[in-house]
Design a protein around this motif. Structure first.
Motif, PDB file in Angstrom:
ATOM      1  N   ARG A 129       0.848  -1.207   0.000  1.00 24.14           N
ATOM      2  CA  ARG A 129       0.000   0.000   0.000  1.00 24.14           C
ATOM      3  C   ARG A 129       0.871   1.239   0.000  1.00 24.14           C
ATOM      4  N   GLN A 130       0.484   2.194  -0.823  1.00 25.29           N
ATOM      5  CA  GLN A 130       1.241   3.434  -0.986  1.00 25.29           C
ATOM      6  C   GLN A 130       0.314   4.599  -0.675  1.00 25.29           C
ATOM      7  N   LEU A 131       0.839   5.597   0.025  1.00 27.61           N
ATOM      8  CA  LEU A 131       0.034   6.775   0.342  1.00 27.61           C
ATOM      9  C   LEU A 131      -0.159   7.598  -0.920  1.00 27.61           C
ATOM     10  N   ASP A 132      -1.407   7.818  -1.291  1.00 22.41           N
ATOM     11  CA  ASP A 132      -1.766   8.578  -2.492  1.00 22.41           C
ATOM     12  C   ASP A 132      -2.418   9.884  -2.050  1.00 22.41           C
ATOM     13  N   GLU A 133      -1.803  10.996  -2.439  1.00 27.27           N
ATOM     14  CA  GLU A 133      -2.326  12.309  -2.078  1.00 27.27           C
ATOM     15  C   GLU A 133      -2.844  13.066  -3.303  1.00 27.27           C
ATOM     16  N   SER A 134      -3.034  12.351  -4.412  1.00 28.10           N
ATOM     17  CA  SER A 134      -3.403  12.995  -5.675  1.00 28.10           C
ATOM     18  C   SER A 134      -4.783  13.642  -5.655  1.00 28.10           C
ATOM     19  N   THR A 135      -5.663  13.179  -4.785  1.00 31.81           N
ATOM     20  CA  THR A 135      -7.013  13.755  -4.721  1.00 31.81           C
ATOM     21  C   THR A 135      -7.120  14.842  -3.658  1.00 31.81           C
ATOM     22  N   GLY A 136      -6.034  15.144  -3.001  1.00 28.73           N
ATOM     23  CA  GLY A 136      -6.038  16.152  -1.944  1.00 28.73           C
ATOM     24  C   GLY A 136      -6.188  15.554  -0.565  1.00 28.73           C
ATOM     25  N   GLU A 137      -6.908  14.464  -0.455  1.00 25.27           N
ATOM     26  CA  GLU A 137      -7.081  13.759   0.814  1.00 25.27           C
ATOM     27  C   GLU A 137      -6.243  12.486   0.773  1.00 25.27           C
ATOM     28  N   PRO A 138      -5.269  12.334   1.662  1.00 21.98           N
ATOM     29  CA  PRO A 138      -4.421  11.137   1.631  1.00 21.98           C
ATOM     30  C   PRO A 138      -5.233   9.861   1.827  1.00 21.98           C
ATOM     31  N   TRP A 188      -4.676   5.324   1.402  1.00 21.73           N
ATOM     32  CA  TRP A 188      -3.777   4.204   1.109  1.00 21.73           C
ATOM     33  C   TRP A 188      -4.289   3.493  -0.132  1.00 21.73           C
ATOM     34  N   LYS A 189      -3.444   3.408  -1.136  1.00 20.67           N
ATOM     35  CA  LYS A 189      -3.789   2.786  -2.417  1.00 20.67           C
ATOM     36  C   LYS A 189      -2.998   1.482  -2.560  1.00 20.67           C
ATOM     37  N   THR A 190      -3.687   0.420  -2.922  1.00 25.72           N
ATOM     38  CA  THR A 190      -3.031  -0.857  -3.169  1.00 25.72           C
ATOM     39  C   THR A 190      -2.309  -0.784  -4.506  1.00 25.72           C
ATOM     40  N   VAL A 191      -0.996  -1.069  -4.487  1.00 23.98           N
ATOM     41  CA  VAL A 191      -0.180  -0.930  -5.697  1.00 23.98           C
ATOM     42  C   VAL A 191       0.477  -2.236  -6.141  1.00 23.98           C
ATOM     43  N   ALA A 192       0.178  -3.330  -5.443  1.00 26.45           N
ATOM     44  CA  ALA A 192       0.766  -4.627  -5.811  1.00 26.45           C
ATOM     45  C   ALA A 192      -0.338  -5.677  -5.862  1.00 26.45           C
ATOM     46  N   PRO A 193      -0.287  -6.529  -6.860  1.00 23.37           N
ATOM     47  CA  PRO A 193      -1.339  -7.529  -7.021  1.00 23.37           C
ATOM     48  C   PRO A 193      -1.197  -8.715  -6.069  1.00 23.37           C
ATOM     49  N   VAL A 194      -2.305  -9.380  -5.827  1.00 20.48           N
ATOM     50  CA  VAL A 194      -2.294 -10.659  -5.124  1.00 20.48           C
ATOM     51  C   VAL A 194      -1.799 -11.691  -6.117  1.00 20.48           C
ATOM     52  N   LEU A 195      -0.722 -12.384  -5.780  1.00 21.47           N
ATOM     53  CA  LEU A 195      -0.132 -13.387  -6.652  1.00 21.47           C
ATOM     54  C   LEU A 195      -0.805 -14.752  -6.478  1.00 21.47           C
ATOM     55  N   LYS A 196      -1.290 -14.982  -5.259  1.00 20.15           N
ATOM     56  CA  LYS A 196      -1.978 -16.237  -4.969  1.00 20.15           C
ATOM     57  C   LYS A 196      -2.989 -15.976  -3.854  1.00 20.15           C
ATOM     58  N   ASP A 197      -4.177 -16.482  -4.041  1.00 23.80           N
ATOM     59  CA  ASP A 197      -5.237 -16.302  -3.059  1.00 23.80           C
ATOM     60  C   ASP A 197      -4.788 -16.908  -1.721  1.00 23.80           C
ATOM     61  N   PRO A 198      -4.855 -16.120  -0.633  1.00 26.48           N
ATOM     62  CA  PRO A 198      -4.432 -16.632   0.668  1.00 26.48           C
ATOM     63  C   PRO A 198      -5.170 -17.915   1.078  1.00 26.48           C
ATOM     64  N   GLN A 199      -6.407 -18.084   0.648  1.00 28.95           N
ATOM     65  CA  GLN A 199      -7.156 -19.299   0.983  1.00 28.95           C
ATOM     66  C   GLN A 199      -6.532 -20.529   0.329  1.00 28.95           C
ATOM     67  N   ASP A 200      -5.806 -20.317  -0.778  1.00 29.36           N
ATOM     68  CA  ASP A 200      -5.108 -21.421  -1.438  1.00 29.36           C
ATOM     69  C   ASP A 200      -3.741 -21.678  -0.815  1.00 29.36           C
ATOM     70  N   ILE A 201      -3.293 -20.743   0.019  1.00 32.19           N
ATOM     71  CA  ILE A 201      -1.972 -20.857   0.645  1.00 32.19           C
ATOM     72  C   ILE A 201      -2.081 -21.505   2.025  1.00 32.19           C
ATOM     73  N   TYR A 202      -3.065 -21.067   2.805  1.00 28.75           N
ATOM     74  CA  TYR A 202      -3.145 -21.488   4.209  1.00 28.75           C
ATOM     75  C   TYR A 202      -4.273 -22.452   4.473  1.00 28.75           C
TER      76      TYR A 202
END
Length: 130
Positions: free
Chosen positions: A105-114, A116-130
């Protein structure tokens, strides 16, 4: 305790933060905690082993997910109160959310109000991992 363990400045709970960094790219993968036993086991087994504060137990990274962190190098910072682990992240996923890094997550201030924007994809569903 061994002399090298005595040089670590453990907090009041006997813990020290440990940063896991990809040895090939330098990307910070995650931050966890270690106690003296976890650090000694990490050195002995040459893989990242942490202290789980939620479970109050030793946590071998990847023991259930298979996403083991093979230790390549370990460093202690100038104050002696933070560890840096250079690791090879097996399976390419370090985060329990199924992402490569816990820092997705990256802080995005582009709209004036900070926000947290997700900037990385889920590579594998956690339900398939655990």
């Amino acid at each position: 305790m061994s002399d090298w363990l005595d040089q670590v400045k453990w907090d009041s709970k006997g813990l020290v933060p440990a940063i896991a960094q990809d040895q090939a790219t330098g990307e910070v993968l995650m931050v966890a905690w270690m106690n003296a036993e976890a650090l000694a086991l990490t050195i002995k087994e040459q893989r990242a082993i942490y202290w789980s504060r939620s479970r109050q137990a030793i946590w071998r990274k990847g023991e259930s997910s298979g996403h083991v962190q093979q230790l390549r190098e370990i460093r202690l910072d100038c104050d002696g109160d933070v560890l840096l682990l250079s690791v090879e992240q097996l399976g390419g996923i370090a985060c329990h959310t199924g992402r490569r890094s816990c820092f997705y997550r990256q802080l995005d201030e582009s709209t004036g109000e900070p926000v947290w924007k997700t900037v990385a994809p889920v590579l594998k569903d956690p339900q398939d991992i655990y």
